[in-house]
Design a protein around this motif. Sequence first.
Motif, PDB file in Angstrom:
ATOM      1  N   GLU A 106      -3.769  17.244 -44.817  1.00  0.00           N
ATOM      2  CA  GLU A 106      -2.778  18.138 -44.215  1.00  0.00           C
ATOM      3  C   GLU A 106      -2.057  17.496 -43.048  1.00  0.00           C
ATOM      4  O   GLU A 106      -0.844  17.469 -42.981  1.00  0.00           O
ATOM      5  CB  GLU A 106      -3.455  19.438 -43.776  1.00  0.00           C
ATOM      6  N   SER A 107      -2.840  16.983 -42.128  1.00  0.00           N
ATOM      7  CA  SER A 107      -2.199  16.390 -40.966  1.00  0.00           C
ATOM      8  C   SER A 107      -3.127  15.340 -40.382  1.00  0.00           C
ATOM      9  O   SER A 107      -4.336  15.545 -40.276  1.00  0.00           O
ATOM     10  CB  SER A 107      -1.926  17.492 -39.947  1.00  0.00           C
ATOM     11  N   PHE A 108      -2.536  14.224 -40.032  1.00  0.00           N
ATOM     12  CA  PHE A 108      -3.351  13.106 -39.569  1.00  0.00           C
ATOM     13  C   PHE A 108      -2.471  12.264 -38.662  1.00  0.00           C
ATOM     14  O   PHE A 108      -1.310  12.002 -38.991  1.00  0.00           O
ATOM     15  CB  PHE A 108      -3.809  12.301 -40.803  1.00  0.00           C
ATOM     16  N   ASN A 109      -2.992  11.847 -37.526  1.00  0.00           N
ATOM     17  CA  ASN A 109      -2.171  11.072 -36.596  1.00  0.00           C
ATOM     18  C   ASN A 109      -2.390   9.580 -36.810  1.00  0.00           C
ATOM     19  O   ASN A 109      -3.525   9.140 -37.035  1.00  0.00           O
ATOM     20  CB  ASN A 109      -2.513  11.462 -35.156  1.00  0.00           C
ATOM     21  N   PHE A 167      -1.409   3.402 -49.690  1.00  0.00           N
ATOM     22  CA  PHE A 167      -0.825   2.440 -48.743  1.00  0.00           C
ATOM     23  C   PHE A 167       0.669   2.241 -48.982  1.00  0.00           C
ATOM     24  O   PHE A 167       1.428   2.000 -48.047  1.00  0.00           O
ATOM     25  CB  PHE A 167      -1.600   1.107 -48.751  1.00  0.00           C
ATOM     26  N   GLU A 168       1.114   2.411 -50.236  1.00  0.00           N
ATOM     27  CA  GLU A 168       2.557   2.255 -50.509  1.00  0.00           C
ATOM     28  C   GLU A 168       3.346   3.384 -49.831  1.00  0.00           C
ATOM     29  O   GLU A 168       4.416   3.162 -49.285  1.00  0.00           O
ATOM     30  CB  GLU A 168       2.837   2.315 -52.021  1.00  0.00           C
ATOM     31  N   LEU A 169       2.761   4.586 -49.873  1.00  0.00           N
ATOM     32  CA  LEU A 169       3.401   5.744 -49.245  1.00  0.00           C
ATOM     33  C   LEU A 169       3.450   5.551 -47.728  1.00  0.00           C
ATOM     34  O   LEU A 169       4.458   5.861 -47.074  1.00  0.00           O
ATOM     35  CB  LEU A 169       2.565   6.978 -49.598  1.00  0.00           C
ATOM     36  N   LEU A 170       2.376   5.022 -47.181  1.00  0.00           N
ATOM     37  CA  LEU A 170       2.354   4.729 -45.736  1.00  0.00           C
ATOM     38  C   LEU A 170       3.442   3.712 -45.417  1.00  0.00           C
ATOM     39  O   LEU A 170       4.160   3.835 -44.433  1.00  0.00           O
ATOM     40  CB  LEU A 170       0.988   4.165 -45.320  1.00  0.00           C
ATOM     41  N   ARG A 171       3.574   2.721 -46.296  1.00  0.00           N
ATOM     42  CA  ARG A 171       4.576   1.674 -46.070  1.00  0.00           C
ATOM     43  C   ARG A 171       5.989   2.270 -46.079  1.00  0.00           C
ATOM     44  O   ARG A 171       6.794   2.014 -45.197  1.00  0.00           O
ATOM     45  CB  ARG A 171       4.428   0.597 -47.154  1.00  0.00           C
ATOM     46  N   GLU A 172       6.243   3.113 -47.104  1.00  0.00           N
ATOM     47  CA  GLU A 172       7.581   3.740 -47.210  1.00  0.00           C
ATOM     48  C   GLU A 172       7.934   4.546 -45.969  1.00  0.00           C
ATOM     49  O   GLU A 172       9.094   4.673 -45.601  1.00  0.00           O
ATOM     50  CB  GLU A 172       7.618   4.709 -48.407  1.00  0.00           C
ATOM     51  N   ASN A 173       6.913   5.103 -45.331  1.00  0.00           N
ATOM     52  CA  ASN A 173       7.150   5.942 -44.148  1.00  0.00           C
ATOM     53  C   ASN A 173       7.020   5.179 -42.829  1.00  0.00           C
ATOM     54  O   ASN A 173       6.930   5.789 -41.764  1.00  0.00           O
ATOM     55  CB  ASN A 173       6.178   7.125 -44.163  1.00  0.00           C
ATOM     56  N   GLY A 174       6.959   3.863 -42.924  1.00  0.00           N
ATOM     57  CA  GLY A 174       6.888   3.038 -41.711  1.00  0.00           C
ATOM     58  C   GLY A 174       5.540   3.077 -41.014  1.00  0.00           C
ATOM     59  O   GLY A 174       5.431   2.762 -39.827  1.00  0.00           O
ATOM     60  N   HIS A 175       4.486   3.440 -41.750  1.00  0.00           N
ATOM     61  CA  HIS A 175       3.162   3.520 -41.127  1.00  0.00           C
ATOM     62  C   HIS A 175       2.205   2.447 -41.628  1.00  0.00           C
ATOM     63  O   HIS A 175       1.005   2.497 -41.335  1.00  0.00           O
ATOM     64  CB  HIS A 175       2.564   4.914 -41.360  1.00  0.00           C
ATOM     65  N   PHE A 176       2.704   1.503 -42.402  1.00  0.00           N
ATOM     66  CA  PHE A 176       1.884   0.360 -42.806  1.00  0.00           C
ATOM     67  C   PHE A 176       2.791  -0.848 -42.985  1.00  0.00           C
ATOM     68  O   PHE A 176       3.614  -0.844 -43.886  1.00  0.00           O
ATOM     69  CB  PHE A 176       1.133   0.652 -44.112  1.00  0.00           C
ATOM     70  N   PRO A 177       2.669  -1.871 -42.136  1.00  0.00           N
ATOM     71  CA  PRO A 177       1.785  -1.894 -40.972  1.00  0.00           C
ATOM     72  C   PRO A 177       2.260  -0.899 -39.927  1.00  0.00           C
ATOM     73  O   PRO A 177       3.463  -0.717 -39.744  1.00  0.00           O
ATOM     74  CB  PRO A 177       1.890  -3.319 -40.451  1.00  0.00           C
ATOM     75  N   CYS A 178       1.301  -0.289 -39.243  1.00  0.00           N
ATOM     76  CA  CYS A 178       1.639   0.741 -38.262  1.00  0.00           C
ATOM     77  C   CYS A 178       1.699   0.097 -36.876  1.00  0.00           C
ATOM     78  O   CYS A 178       0.841  -0.710 -36.534  1.00  0.00           O
ATOM     79  CB  CYS A 178       0.536   1.804 -38.301  1.00  0.00           C
ATOM     80  N   LYS A 179       2.708   0.467 -36.109  1.00  0.00           N
ATOM     81  CA  LYS A 179       2.798  -0.072 -34.733  1.00  0.00           C
ATOM     82  C   LYS A 179       1.521   0.313 -33.987  1.00  0.00           C
ATOM     83  O   LYS A 179       1.035   1.434 -34.113  1.00  0.00           O
ATOM     84  CB  LYS A 179       4.007   0.509 -34.007  1.00  0.00           C
ATOM     85  N   ILE A 230       1.150  12.071 -39.789  1.00  0.00           N
ATOM     86  CA  ILE A 230       1.307  11.711 -41.206  1.00  0.00           C
ATOM     87  C   ILE A 230       1.051  13.001 -41.983  1.00  0.00           C
ATOM     88  O   ILE A 230      -0.063  13.540 -41.927  1.00  0.00           O
ATOM     89  CB  ILE A 230       0.262  10.646 -41.606  1.00  0.00           C
ATOM     90  N   ASN A 231       2.088  13.514 -42.638  1.00  0.00           N
ATOM     91  CA  ASN A 231       1.869  14.797 -43.334  1.00  0.00           C
ATOM     92  C   ASN A 231       2.382  14.732 -44.768  1.00  0.00           C
ATOM     93  O   ASN A 231       2.725  15.736 -45.366  1.00  0.00           O
ATOM     94  CB  ASN A 231       2.555  15.942 -42.575  1.00  0.00           C
TER      95      ASN A 231
END
Length: 474
Positions: free
Chosen positions: A188-191, A162-174, A181-182
């Motif tokens: 490998e790949s996830f939308n 979740f920290e990695l998602l946060r760093e990439n602007g995906h948590f919280p996700c719009k 998300i790669n």
Amino acid sequence: MASEKMQKRPHAIMISLHYQGHITPFVNLALKIASKGFSVTFVHNEFVHHTISKSHNIHQFNLFSESGLDIRYATISDGFPVEFDRFRHGEVYIESILRDFSIRFDEFVGKIIESNPTSLQATFLVTDTLYSWPETIANKYGLVNVSFWTQPALVFSLDYHFELLRENGHFPCKDNMEEEINYIPGIESFNTRDLMPYLKEAEMDKVSPKIIINSFRGVKKADFILHNTVYELEPTTLSALNKNQPNYAIGPISFSQNLAKTNPIRSHSFWPDSDCTEWLASKPPGSVLYVSFGSLVEVSKQVFQEIALGILLSEVHFIWVVRGGVTDAFLDGFEDEIKDKGLIIPWCNQIQVLSNPCVGGFLTHCGWNSIQESMWCEVPMICYPLAYDQPTNRKLVVDVWKIGINLSDGVPINRACVAQNVRKLMNASTSEGLRMEARKMKDILRDANKNGGSSDLNFDQFVKDLKAKLHAMD
Ligand code: UDP
């Protein structure tokens, strides 16, 4: 002293969350752990015990009394009166479990430790990954901390990072964001569209994101992590997780070999089973759609009605589990209208129904146990995910493994699309590809659980590593 050590039998204290989808794998895991020669104290929330006793009309029951294994059964209060509806008031309840339950569990563990002789001293905890406090209790009493995850490894890995998602602007996700998300190891790949809803903005004021943050901070300190999945289903995700901590894919635990003999009754089930055998016997093979996706607490009356009318329009036979039974709010006159086409029941032995040759499809909310049970019975699915891990599980079923279709493709649920998709699923020629893939899945699950299969070997490896750790702590 040496002889005392020799006789010391490792003793697990196990506790699950209070949902059926967590209790069933936990009960099976307890049997599996005990079958390897460990002692187990299995703790149920008092209200779970009360619900099960009431619905099966058995008093003073012991969940494991017929197992022939060394499993002690105990209950612990969650601090709420038994009558309190924990599902209707889910947010309040979970908030309190997060805040206060650890104190009760801590006291319970303390008492178990005090009251057991040295030879039976508790040595490890096995708790649901979604609890945030096992590490504190394990440290306090010097116990090995084993975390059990009852959903797919994909969901675990997204939560874990979740920290990695946060760093990439995906948590919280719009909420309506569709970005790839790669950057998560092993995925490998996830939308972002398929992320669990509790990682999205719309749910940020709910309790689920707090649970995830706290419990996934905690699980990073667990000694061992068990997953109720199969390595061959999610190899890259599991291999990547293994680089951080010891993770073991040991699923599907409910179908684990050697458990059949020790799992005598469905006494872990919340409600009594309706028997559908006779009704099913009068239907042609593969003609019945099994429907189980939630209750009116989770789905609006309008959605329920569109699905009901869509199934009627499709003209297939169906068995529909409406948890808690049909209420007036469900659909006026619906039961009269379906005549012999369908059967509405409050609960059943799902695996038994899915394995009946008359059942040809499963309309599911994509709970992880239901998915594994459907795979085991080679039944393709039609997916209507509602919450939690379900939209992400749907992705695996429909897009990755191709053993299911969506109930609606991007349009709001309406009876016409329901009828069209149900017909597609239930028609032998339009669903041939799905059925072929479902058969492959069954092979994967069965092989993993055979002697020498991946789940079997992983469980043995876990036992070996656990014993080594316990020995080192002695
Ligand atoms: N289940 C059952 N009878 C029913 C409906 C469900 O025994 O009539 C069981 C089902 O076999 C599964 C569990 O309840 O093992 C539900 O778990 P799942 O993970 O599918 O869904 P959840 O409700 O936890 O999201």
